[in-house]
Design an enzyme around this catalytic site. Structure first.
Site, PDB file in Angstrom:
ATOM      1  N   SER A 119       0.584  -1.324   0.044  1.00  0.00           N
ATOM      2  CA  SER A 119       0.086   0.043   0.186  1.00  0.00           C
ATOM      3  C   SER A 119       0.771   1.228  -0.030  1.00  0.00           C
ATOM      4  O   SER A 119       0.401   2.343  -0.343  1.00  0.00           O
ATOM      5  CB  SER A 119      -0.907   0.082   1.238  1.00  0.00           C
ATOM      6  OG  SER A 119      -0.269  -0.221   2.390  1.00  0.00           O
TER       7      SER A 119
ATOM      8  N   GLY B 210      -2.250  -4.333   1.361  1.00  0.00           N
ATOM      9  CA  GLY B 210      -2.076  -5.707   1.888  1.00  0.00           C
ATOM     10  C   GLY B 210      -1.100  -6.564   1.628  1.00  0.00           C
ATOM     11  O   GLY B 210      -1.072  -7.787   2.236  1.00  0.00           O
TER      12      GLY B 210
ATOM     13  N   ASN C  50       4.151  -5.541   5.927  1.00  0.00           N
ATOM     14  CA  ASN C  50       3.066  -6.188   6.362  1.00  0.00           C
ATOM     15  C   ASN C  50       3.544  -7.498   7.115  1.00  0.00           C
ATOM     16  O   ASN C  50       2.920  -7.785   8.094  1.00  0.00           O
ATOM     17  CB  ASN C  50       2.200  -6.386   5.183  1.00  0.00           C
ATOM     18  CG  ASN C  50       1.268  -5.213   4.667  1.00  0.00           C
ATOM     19  OD1 ASN C  50       0.937  -4.504   5.651  1.00  0.00           O
ATOM     20  ND2 ASN C  50       1.269  -5.042   3.478  1.00  0.00           N
TER      21      ASN C  50
ATOM     22  N   ASP D 271      -4.306   6.966  10.146  1.00  0.00           N
ATOM     23  CA  ASP D 271      -3.948   5.534  10.450  1.00  0.00           C
ATOM     24  C   ASP D 271      -2.477   5.686  11.126  1.00  0.00           C
ATOM     25  O   ASP D 271      -1.885   4.509  11.720  1.00  0.00           O
ATOM     26  CB  ASP D 271      -4.029   4.468   9.557  1.00  0.00           C
ATOM     27  CG  ASP D 271      -3.349   4.952   8.301  1.00  0.00           C
ATOM     28  OD1 ASP D 271      -2.455   5.811   8.215  1.00  0.00           O
ATOM     29  OD2 ASP D 271      -3.423   4.075   7.162  1.00  0.00           O
TER      30      ASP D 271
ATOM     31  N   HIS E 146       0.253   5.285   6.931  1.00  0.00           N
ATOM     32  CA  HIS E 146       0.427   5.640   5.153  1.00  0.00           C
ATOM     33  C   HIS E 146       0.624   7.097   5.137  1.00  0.00           C
ATOM     34  O   HIS E 146      -0.057   8.160   5.801  1.00  0.00           O
ATOM     35  CB  HIS E 146      -0.857   5.330   4.648  1.00  0.00           C
ATOM     36  CG  HIS E 146      -0.995   3.749   4.809  1.00  0.00           C
ATOM     37  ND1 HIS E 146      -1.822   3.227   5.797  1.00  0.00           N
ATOM     38  CD2 HIS E 146      -0.659   2.651   3.931  1.00  0.00           C
ATOM     39  CE1 HIS E 146      -1.702   1.643   5.257  1.00  0.00           C
ATOM     40  NE2 HIS E 146      -1.210   1.709   4.513  1.00  0.00           N
TER      41      HIS E 146
END
Length: 232
Positions: free
Chosen positions: A57, A94, A122, A205, A208
């Site tokens: 991402s 993801g 991730n 969040d 990002h």
């Protein structure tokens, strides 16, 4: 009668002017069209190589328009210098190292000349064993090299949050310089240098980057990429 002759003469002159103007407009339009076509052909000719950003991402530009993500911003830098590379954003939100290993064969249809590997974050957030992440990332690089032995490789380093534990964090961080050394790749020590942890440069969040954050990433990694792209 004399007035009619004068009027007719004026009409003829006006007609000739309009005819000439129409011809010039038509010719100008054709010239512009040809120039545009030549420009497009030249641009296509210049972009004879491919730079692939393969990641998650972060590469995809999560939460932003595609043109705000650092791969697109890198394309702008390349175009401004006429370096002849087309940037391909192969980021998938993801994505894990295992997912990347499965997906890479399809991406290699693009035949990259420069390949930037941005995966692993991730895995770290999920606590996947470091040995497994390392193996998957090496598998990706092996496939890229097999597809093009002349490819220039770039490995983007990542880190994990402190809550993953100091030992895991240390082992995870070592993956990227080790891979770069083993594969004769250029290492970007930390992709999010100067951005990670900065609230104003990240979305809500906290993970990002914002558009401004992506701009900083693009500027930061450019010093590692530009020497690989050469000059015209």
């Amino acid at each position: 009668m004399a007035n009619n002759k004068v009027n007719m003469s004026r009409l003829r002159i006006l007609g000739l002017i309009l005819l000439a103007s129409g011809w010039m407009a038509c010719g100008g339009g054709e010239q512009k069209k040809e120039a545009k076509q030549e420009g497009a052909a030249t641009q296509k000719k210049l972009a004879d190589k491919k730079l692939v950003f393969f990641g998650n991402s972060l590469t995809a530009g999560y939460g932003l328009d595609p043109e705000e993500a650092f791969p697109a911003l890198t394309q702008v830098k390349i175009d401004s210098l006429n370096l002849g590379y087309e940037v391909i954003n192969a980021g998938l939100s993801g994505e894990t190292s295992a997912g990347g290993l499965t997906r890479i064969d399809w991406i290699l249809q693009q035949k990259p000349d420069v390949f930037v590997l941005e995966l692993g974050a991730n895995d770290g957030l999920r606590g996947i064993p470091v040995a497994e992440t390392r193996k998957n990332l090496q598998g990706i690089l092996d496939k890229v090299k097999a597809a093009n032995p002349e490819v220039k490789l770039v490995v983007a380093g990542m880190m994990v949050p402190p809550n993953m534990g100091p030992e895991y964090a240390k082992d995870f961080q070592s993956i990227f310089p080790d891979l770069a050394k083993a594969n004769n790749a250029t290492l970007i020590p930390f992709l999010l240098n100067g951005v990670a942890g900065e609230r104003s440069l990240n979305l809500a969040d906290g993970i990002h980057p914002t558009a401004e954050g992506h701009q900083m990433v693009a500027n930061s990694i450019w010093k590692y990429l530009q020497p690989l792209l050469g000059s015209r």
